[in-house]
Motif scaffolding. Structure first.
Motif, PDB file in Angstrom:
ATOM      1  N   LEU A 186     -10.303  -1.424  -4.027  1.00 14.54           N
ATOM      2  CA  LEU A 186      -9.313  -0.386  -4.296  1.00 14.54           C
ATOM      3  C   LEU A 186      -9.391  -0.029  -5.777  1.00 14.54           C
ATOM      4  N   ALA A 201      -9.057   1.852   4.115  1.00 17.73           N
ATOM      5  CA  ALA A 201      -7.608   1.991   3.937  1.00 17.73           C
ATOM      6  C   ALA A 201      -6.836   1.366   5.096  1.00 17.73           C
ATOM      7  N   GLU A 253       0.948   4.086  -2.902  1.00 19.04           N
ATOM      8  CA  GLU A 253       0.763   5.506  -2.575  1.00 19.04           C
ATOM      9  C   GLU A 253       1.910   6.330  -3.144  1.00 19.04           C
ATOM     10  N   ILE A 266      -3.343   5.037  -6.188  1.00 13.57           N
ATOM     11  CA  ILE A 266      -4.580   4.736  -5.462  1.00 13.57           C
ATOM     12  C   ILE A 266      -5.543   5.902  -5.598  1.00 13.57           C
ATOM     13  N   ARG A 270      -4.440  -2.012   4.791  1.00 12.62           N
ATOM     14  CA  ARG A 270      -3.014  -1.937   5.131  1.00 12.62           C
ATOM     15  C   ARG A 270      -2.658  -3.010   6.168  1.00 12.62           C
ATOM     16  N   GLN A 272     -10.224   3.717  -1.621  1.00 16.52           N
ATOM     17  CA  GLN A 272     -10.190   2.450  -0.894  1.00 16.52           C
ATOM     18  C   GLN A 272     -11.424   2.373  -0.012  1.00 16.52           C
ATOM     19  N   ILE A 289       0.838  -1.201   0.000  1.00 17.38           N
ATOM     20  CA  ILE A 289       0.000   0.000   0.000  1.00 17.38           C
ATOM     21  C   ILE A 289       0.872   1.249   0.000  1.00 17.38           C
TER      22      ILE A 289
END
Length: 419
Positions: free
Chosen positions: A218, A19, A8, A13, A23, A16, A4
């Protein structure tokens, strides 16, 4: 770096569903995730490739990707982004496209190892459901009010949408539920236009499996070029992954001609170069833009990934020969690739004086002009200047017995095919 975090950094991304939860999940276990493509044609283009590159990143990070070919949903058609109904394909056309896309995706993404990509076709489970079961077991879980509020549907209410395309999100939701139950899939990824379909799938999973079911969504940002136009489109149309639709040389040139304003973004999205390398290339875009090192790296990485090392080297040979004028170093097949979009003329193999030959083809408008251009050294054949007005063109001058390349002035190339 957690996957993730990497996405980023790559600015890959868009949205989501959870998030923090995603993660944590990707940090604690190898996650099964999927991305799908409908077989609306017999090849993907580079726009289709974006979410699959993210799928590949998950694979490289130790996760377990699933690629879904929409043998069922492809017979219906996703309404996203369209203002009119799709023309339905026959089942035979869909199946031919399924086979072509399966082979293409296998070549790009199937590797040996424990986290090998799995491929599935949603026709395998969808065709077993009869209409009564579909309505009772799945349709009952969808609110018309919620479905109407989805962007892909609401944007079509003025122009009209059939029940067939309206029901597409139910079929895609069914896919996610099936993969959750049978393949341990906990994450679906897709383009930004798939957000509504993805969240519908999550809603169905929680209604069927309970509110505590761990499933995530996502999406990837919509990609536009710096000038605001759609990524992947050129004056000649889409850039296809199939070498018969877009040659490896054309593919290479597309990336090599990337605008300075876009190249770093493309390096992050499409290549597997590490952060240090990308940032070094980004600096060179600012300090030495004339060298176009970032564009060269992008073109090389993408052509190698899609077409392989051999086709990359071929594309580079064609590029170098066109730049240097060393046309005779190319094979007939390489000439066919490199000069595909250039003015093309066809003549027979009869030997003829260069002046008459140029006029007959249409490269020169008159004998006077032809004589003047030859005398001034403005005419080159296969990279070599023709300075003799008595020169005779024969079939022996054709590269591979097929092509003669004429250059008039510095940039005006013509491809002459011998019959």
């Amino acid at each position: 770096m957690n996957i993730i975090d990497e996405l980023e950094w790559r600015e890959a991304i868009n949205q989501q569903t959870d998030a923090e939860g995603l993660r944590e999940l990707t940090t604690t276990k190898a996650v099964s995730l999927y991305c799908g493509v409908d077989p609306t044609g017999d090849s993907m283009h580079i726009g289709h490739l974006i979410p699959f590159m993210m799928l590949k990143r998950f694979q490289l990070a130790g996760h377990r990707p699933v690629i879904l070919i929409g043998g069922a949903t492809g017979t219906i058609g996703d309404p996203s982004g369209r203002q009119s109904e799709r023309s339905l394909q026959t089942l035979e056309e869909v199946q031919a496209n399924v086979e072509a896309l399966t082979a293409q995706l296998k070549r790009l993404f199937i590797t040996d190892g424990d986290n090998q990509v799995r491929m599935v076709n949603n026709y395998d489970w969808t065709h077993k459901i009869n209409v009564i079961d579909f309505l009772r077991d799945y349709g009952k879980n969808f609110s018309i009010n919620t479905m109407l509020a989805k962007d892909v549907v609401s944007s079509r209410l003025d122009s009209g949408i059939s029940f067939t395309e309206f029901a597409y999100q139910i079929l895609q939701s069914l896919d996610y539920l099936h993969l959750y139950q049978n393949e341990d899939v906990q994450l679906q990824i897709g383009g930004s236009d798939q957000w509504g379909n993805i969240t519908s799938g999550l809603d169905l999973i929680r209604k069927k499996e309970g509110s505590e079911a761990k499933a995530f969504g996502l999406t990837i940002p919509l990609m536009l070029k710096a000038d605001g136009t759609k990524f992947g489109k050129t004056a000649g149309g889409a850039i296809w992954l199939d070498p018969n639709k877009t040659t490896p040389f054309e593919f290479y040139q597309f990336w090599a001609n990337t605008d300075d304003r876009d190249v770093v973004k493309y390096l992050k999205y499409f290549t597997f170069l590490d952060k240090e390398t990308v940032e070094s290339l980004a600096e060179k875009v600012q300090t030495e833009p004339h060298k176009r090192e970032a564009q060269k790296a992008l073109a090389e990485e993408m052509t190698k990934f899609v077409h392989g090392e051999e086709m990359l080297e071929q594309a580079k040979r064609i590029t170098a020969a066109l730049f240097s004028g060393d046309i005779r170093s190319l094979t007939a097949d390489e000439i066919e690739q490199g000069f595909k979009e250039m003015p093309t003329f066809t003549v027979d193999k009869e030997s003829k004086n260069i002046i008459d030959w140029l006029i007959d083809i249409g490269i020169e408008p008159s004998k006077r002009q032809a004589r003047e251009d030859i005398t001034k050294g403005a005419i080159s054949m296969n990279g070599e200047k023709v300075a003799d007005i008595e020169f005779t063109v024969t079939a022996d001058h054709a590269i591979g017995g097929r092509f003669i390349i004429i250059r008039k002035g510095k940039k005006n190339y013509s491809l002459v095919k011998l019959t």
